[in-house]
Design an enzyme around this catalytic site. Sequence first.
Site, mmCIF file in Angstrom:
data_model
loop_
_atom_site.group_PDB
_atom_site.id
_atom_site.type_symbol
_atom_site.label_atom_id
_atom_site.label_comp_id
_atom_site.label_asym_id
_atom_site.label_seq_id
_atom_site.Cartn_x
_atom_site.Cartn_y
_atom_site.Cartn_z
ATOM 1 N N ASN A 134 -27.561 15.966 10.622
ATOM 2 C CA ASN A 134 -28.125 17.277 10.334
ATOM 3 C C ASN A 134 -27.248 18.037 9.354
ATOM 4 O O ASN A 134 -27.738 18.670 8.423
ATOM 5 C CB ASN A 134 -28.295 18.072 11.628
ATOM 6 C CG ASN A 134 -29.079 19.331 11.435
ATOM 7 O OD1 ASN A 134 -30.191 19.316 10.957
ATOM 8 N ND2 ASN A 134 -28.482 20.456 11.813
ATOM 9 N N LEU A 143 -36.415 20.731 4.922
ATOM 10 C CA LEU A 143 -36.086 19.902 6.093
ATOM 11 C C LEU A 143 -35.278 20.841 6.975
ATOM 12 O O LEU A 143 -34.077 21.020 6.782
ATOM 13 C CB LEU A 143 -35.291 18.665 5.692
ATOM 14 C CG LEU A 143 -35.999 17.718 4.728
ATOM 15 C CD1 LEU A 143 -35.158 16.488 4.462
ATOM 16 C CD2 LEU A 143 -37.370 17.326 5.247
ATOM 17 N N PRO A 144 -35.958 21.501 7.920
ATOM 18 C CA PRO A 144 -35.430 22.715 8.560
ATOM 19 C C PRO A 144 -34.300 22.490 9.566
ATOM 20 O O PRO A 144 -34.468 22.664 10.783
ATOM 21 C CB PRO A 144 -36.666 23.302 9.225
ATOM 22 C CG PRO A 144 -37.516 22.113 9.538
ATOM 23 C CD PRO A 144 -37.287 21.148 8.414
ATOM 24 N N CYS A 145 -33.137 22.185 9.046
ATOM 25 C CA CYS A 145 -31.961 22.003 9.903
ATOM 26 C C CYS A 145 -31.607 23.297 10.629
ATOM 27 O O CYS A 145 -30.950 23.260 11.668
ATOM 28 C CB CYS A 145 -30.785 21.468 9.095
ATOM 29 S SG CYS A 145 -30.464 22.330 7.565
ATOM 30 N N HIS A 146 -32.071 24.432 10.106
ATOM 31 C CA HIS A 146 -31.794 25.706 10.765
ATOM 32 C C HIS A 146 -32.498 25.821 12.121
ATOM 33 O O HIS A 146 -32.132 26.649 12.936
ATOM 34 C CB HIS A 146 -32.181 26.885 9.857
ATOM 35 C CG HIS A 146 -33.625 26.931 9.506
ATOM 36 N ND1 HIS A 146 -34.151 26.200 8.451
ATOM 37 C CD2 HIS A 146 -34.663 27.621 10.045
ATOM 38 C CE1 HIS A 146 -35.449 26.444 8.361
ATOM 39 N NE2 HIS A 146 -35.778 27.299 9.321
#
Length: 176
Positions: A134, A143-146
């Site tokens: 991540n 690519l919503p790592c949040h």
Amino acid sequence: MSARSADSPRRFALDRLKTPIGIALLVTDVDGVLRALDWEDYEHRMRELLRLHYGAVDLRTQQAPAAMRTALSGYFDGDLVQLEAIAWRVAGTPFQRKVWTALAKIPAGATMSYGALAARLDMPKAVRAVGHANGSNPISVVLPCHRLIGADGSLVKYGGGLERKRWLLRHEGVEV
């Protein structure tokens, strides 16, 4: 045999997009596909990730495709599903690509713990490996790592800074 020798740098376009949380750096390939999205104040890290994934890279200033810029602006204006319209492509290891593909399936407005994502990948003991993958995600926001949070619901690590992570999650309707 490829027309590009192994020693010649990979050419990508670099564009900058003003957002409510800073200037986003958009890196696209010759097909107009997103290869990286990071923040201007983290440009050094983005360039290092590109080097790790692609070897020598030649970034040329060029505007990203209009549809991509429109989709990103739409997302930041509140149309959260716009991210789904953005074509992306990543390098990385097979495990990293598996994690990054799974990130794209976490819907806006939802969060998931690192452990839950590891379990979803049928690798429940790979929590730290999921966290490491991540953290190496080259395509922030899309690519919503949040959307990955600690097991206790706390905000943990975000390459663009915790304030940006907090803003992105609140923007998506998650109270943090």
